[in-house]
Every structure is written in C-alpha cells, then in structure tokens.
Design an enzyme around this catalytic site. Structure first.
Site, PDB file in Angstrom:
ATOM      1  N   ASP A  93      21.138 -24.770  -4.333  1.00 10.65           N
ATOM      2  CA  ASP A  93      19.701 -24.626  -3.563  1.00 10.65           C
ATOM      3  C   ASP A  93      19.276 -25.965  -3.931  1.00 10.65           C
ATOM      4  O   ASP A  93      19.821 -26.856  -5.237  1.00 10.65           O
ATOM      5  CB  ASP A  93      18.721 -23.670  -4.791  1.00 10.65           C
ATOM      6  CG  ASP A  93      18.780 -22.301  -4.169  1.00 10.65           C
ATOM      7  OD1 ASP A  93      19.583 -21.942  -3.604  1.00 10.65           O
ATOM      8  OD2 ASP A  93      17.415 -21.704  -4.460  1.00 10.65           O
ATOM      9  N   ASP A  94      18.317 -26.768  -3.860  1.00 13.89           N
ATOM     10  CA  ASP A  94      16.898 -28.148  -3.559  1.00 13.89           C
ATOM     11  C   ASP A  94      17.342 -29.288  -3.555  1.00 13.89           C
ATOM     12  O   ASP A  94      17.148 -30.541  -3.800  1.00 13.89           O
ATOM     13  CB  ASP A  94      16.861 -27.898  -5.003  1.00 13.89           C
ATOM     14  CG  ASP A  94      15.914 -27.150  -5.664  1.00 13.89           C
ATOM     15  OD1 ASP A  94      15.641 -25.656  -4.510  1.00 13.89           O
ATOM     16  OD2 ASP A  94      15.720 -26.665  -6.973  1.00 13.89           O
ATOM     17  N   HIS A 144      15.337 -23.818   2.658  1.00 10.09           N
ATOM     18  CA  HIS A 144      14.386 -23.413   1.047  1.00 10.09           C
ATOM     19  C   HIS A 144      13.300 -24.178   1.669  1.00 10.09           C
ATOM     20  O   HIS A 144      12.720 -25.183   0.858  1.00 10.09           O
ATOM     21  CB  HIS A 144      15.258 -24.450   0.672  1.00 10.09           C
ATOM     22  CG  HIS A 144      15.447 -24.032  -1.094  1.00 10.09           C
ATOM     23  ND1 HIS A 144      15.051 -22.596  -1.365  1.00 10.09           N
ATOM     24  CD2 HIS A 144      14.968 -24.539  -2.381  1.00 10.09           C
ATOM     25  CE1 HIS A 144      14.854 -21.954  -2.731  1.00 10.09           C
ATOM     26  NE2 HIS A 144      15.110 -23.332  -3.540  1.00 10.09           N
ATOM     27  N   HIS A 148       9.050 -27.468  -1.658  1.00 16.25           N
ATOM     28  CA  HIS A 148       9.227 -26.103  -2.707  1.00 16.25           C
ATOM     29  C   HIS A 148       8.509 -25.768  -3.474  1.00 16.25           C
ATOM     30  O   HIS A 148       8.135 -25.894  -4.729  1.00 16.25           O
ATOM     31  CB  HIS A 148       9.855 -27.085  -3.517  1.00 16.25           C
ATOM     32  CG  HIS A 148      10.300 -26.242  -4.045  1.00 16.25           C
ATOM     33  ND1 HIS A 148      10.844 -25.561  -5.407  1.00 16.25           N
ATOM     34  CD2 HIS A 148      12.636 -25.812  -4.084  1.00 16.25           C
ATOM     35  CE1 HIS A 148      11.856 -24.652  -5.972  1.00 16.25           C
ATOM     36  NE2 HIS A 148      13.065 -24.759  -5.232  1.00 16.25           N
ATOM     37  N   HIS A 238      22.069 -25.182  -8.822  1.00 21.85           N
ATOM     38  CA  HIS A 238      21.265 -26.294  -8.051  1.00 21.85           C
ATOM     39  C   HIS A 238      22.550 -27.432  -7.867  1.00 21.85           C
ATOM     40  O   HIS A 238      23.518 -28.015  -8.844  1.00 21.85           O
ATOM     41  CB  HIS A 238      20.593 -26.186  -8.666  1.00 21.85           C
ATOM     42  CG  HIS A 238      19.232 -25.025  -9.065  1.00 21.85           C
ATOM     43  ND1 HIS A 238      19.961 -23.890  -9.846  1.00 21.85           N
ATOM     44  CD2 HIS A 238      18.292 -24.219  -8.408  1.00 21.85           C
ATOM     45  CE1 HIS A 238      18.983 -23.069  -9.192  1.00 21.85           C
ATOM     46  NE2 HIS A 238      17.912 -23.569  -8.492  1.00 21.85           N
TER      47      HIS A 238
END
Length: 269
Positions: A93-94, A144, A148, A238
């Site tokens: 993620d991210d 995603h 965020h 991540h």
C-alpha cells in the site's frame, strides 16, 4: 532457516511488545466470502523463468487508452482467499515511492513472486515511469484513492472523485484499468463500496496486518507475519508513506521462509 528458529530469534527482546494487543491500522471486520478467486500463482523458487510481463498485443497501450471498466455488483471487501492449500496474496500500500518501491520490486523479482500494489493517485502522478515498471513486471496495479482520505467523513461526490481520478490516471498510464480497490485505513463506507462497484472494481481488505506502517522493528514485523499467516491469507505491507526500510528488511526475511514451507503467492485478478 525454519520458522520455529526464526520466530525464536525474532522474539528475543520482544516479549513485552509481542504480548501487547495489536490495534489495527488498516483493519476490517467483514465476513470472508466463499468461492475461489481466479488467480495466476507465481512460480516457486527454482522455476525456469519469472512471470512474463504483459505483451503489447495482450493489453491496450497507454496511447490507445484503457478499456473502460464495466459496473459490478456491490459486494463486501475480500479479506482472504478461499483456498484450502498454501496460496496467499501479498499486497503493498501507499506507493509508488521512488526510493522503496524499486527495492521491493527487486525482492519480488528475486523470488519470482507477483504482488498487488495499491497505489495512491497523487503519488502515481509524480512517478508515472515507476507505475509502468510495476505493471510491466507483471504485478497488479490497484486503486488506493487519490489522496488517502478517510472515506467515511467526506461527501459521496468527493469519494467518487478520489476513486475515479485514480482509476483514470492508472488506466491511462498503464493501459489497464484497475480491478481492485482498497479504502485507506480499511475504513469502508457504503458510498465507497457502491462507487467502487460502479467503477468496475472489487474491494479488497486483508487478513494479516503486521502494522509495518508504524515501524515497530524488522523482527516484530517478521514475527507477526509468520505467526498469523495461513492458507488463503492476504498480507498487508507498505512500500510508501514514509521510511519503509523495516518492511523491506522483513520481506527479505520472511518471504524465503514462507516459500520453504510451501507457500505460493498470487495476485488475484
């Protein structure tokens, strides 16, 4: 190195930390859906070749534009694969992050594994070449959101913009429209699930959360993954959002252990 020995080493000096109850950073509480997802398991170590990148003839090019996604039925997030063997999914993620993502890609190539990268739109906009590299290496590109946010506290129109902008950017960059979506923090809302379906995506959560985002230490990240993983697990790590050197070190440690134990990795379609 066996998992028992690795956990014994990782646990030294961490008894008090490992004994604490873990508060989920990106947790979800939905039911595990039935049915096995179509997937393409990665080749185990020692196979003849890594997964081949998609050919230009098999996917639309960024110049021609992605194929528009068709609306789907609204569904609850997927928290684990319905698998009775040692098939698991690794998700990141991210990202993309210009420092950490290339290292993660190198590790995955070393072990011939495919993963799903849940990218933040504004990060992807700054790193289009890196987005294309992730896709070219055979990994799945997923949505995603753009910035965020907590999707539970914003208007439906803003939720739609967060998802749509990101899908459009990723589709135009890679020629492939994302088919998976993950809410930041695992904080799903009715609007996010509905809009996700309208944009032709399915929601994915996870079942293994080592909380690497908090940088608790490489040993503890490794220990949490090895202690909680099982058949059908979806592992959350991540590659963006800060210093991910601990995550990278943990990947180098636990991936070969899991492969030695017979686990296979897939990127669900």
């Amino acid at each position: 190195m066996s998992r028992r020995l690795l956990l014994s080493v990782a646990g030294m000096g961490l008894l008090s930390a490992a004994g604490c109850q873990l508060a989920s950073h990106d947790g979800g509480d939905g039911a595990v859906p039935a049915g096995v997802l179509p997937s393409e398991p990665a080749s185990p170590p020692g196979s003849s070749a890594p997964p081949a990148p998609p050919s230009s003839s098999a996917a639309a090019s960024p110049a021609s534009g992605p194929v528009p996604a068709q609306p789907r039925k609204v569904s609850n997030p997927l928290f684990s694969l319905a698998a009775d063997d040692r098939l698991v999914a690794l998700t990141l993620d991210d990202g993309p992050d210009p420092v950490h993502t290339p290292v993660v890609l190198s590790i995955l190539e070393q072990y011939r594994l495919r993963a799903t990268f849940f990218l933040i739109g504004e990060n992807a906009a700054r790193q289009p070449a890196l987005v294309r590299e992730i896709a070219a290496r055979g990994h799945h590109i997923a949505n995603h959101t753009w910035s965020h946010p907590d999707l539970r506290g914003i208007p439906d129109s803003t939720v739609r913009d967060e998802l749509l902008r990101t899908s459009d950017l990723l589709g135009n960059t890679t020629g492939r429209t994302p088919t998976w979506f993950r809410a930041p923090g695992g904080d799903w809302s009715d609007a996010s699930l509905r809009i996700c379906a309208e944009l032709g995506m399915r929601p994915m959560g996870w079942s293994v959360d080592p909380q690497d985002w908090a940088r608790p230490g490489t040993s503890l990240i490794t220990q949490r993954v090895l202690q909680t993983i099982g058949p059908g697990s979806i592992v959350l790590n991540h590659d963006g959002g800060g210093d991910r050197s601990q995550t990278i070190a943990a990947l180098r440690t636990y991936l070969p252990v899991l492969l030695d134990e017979g686990y296979r990795f897939t990127a669900p379609k």
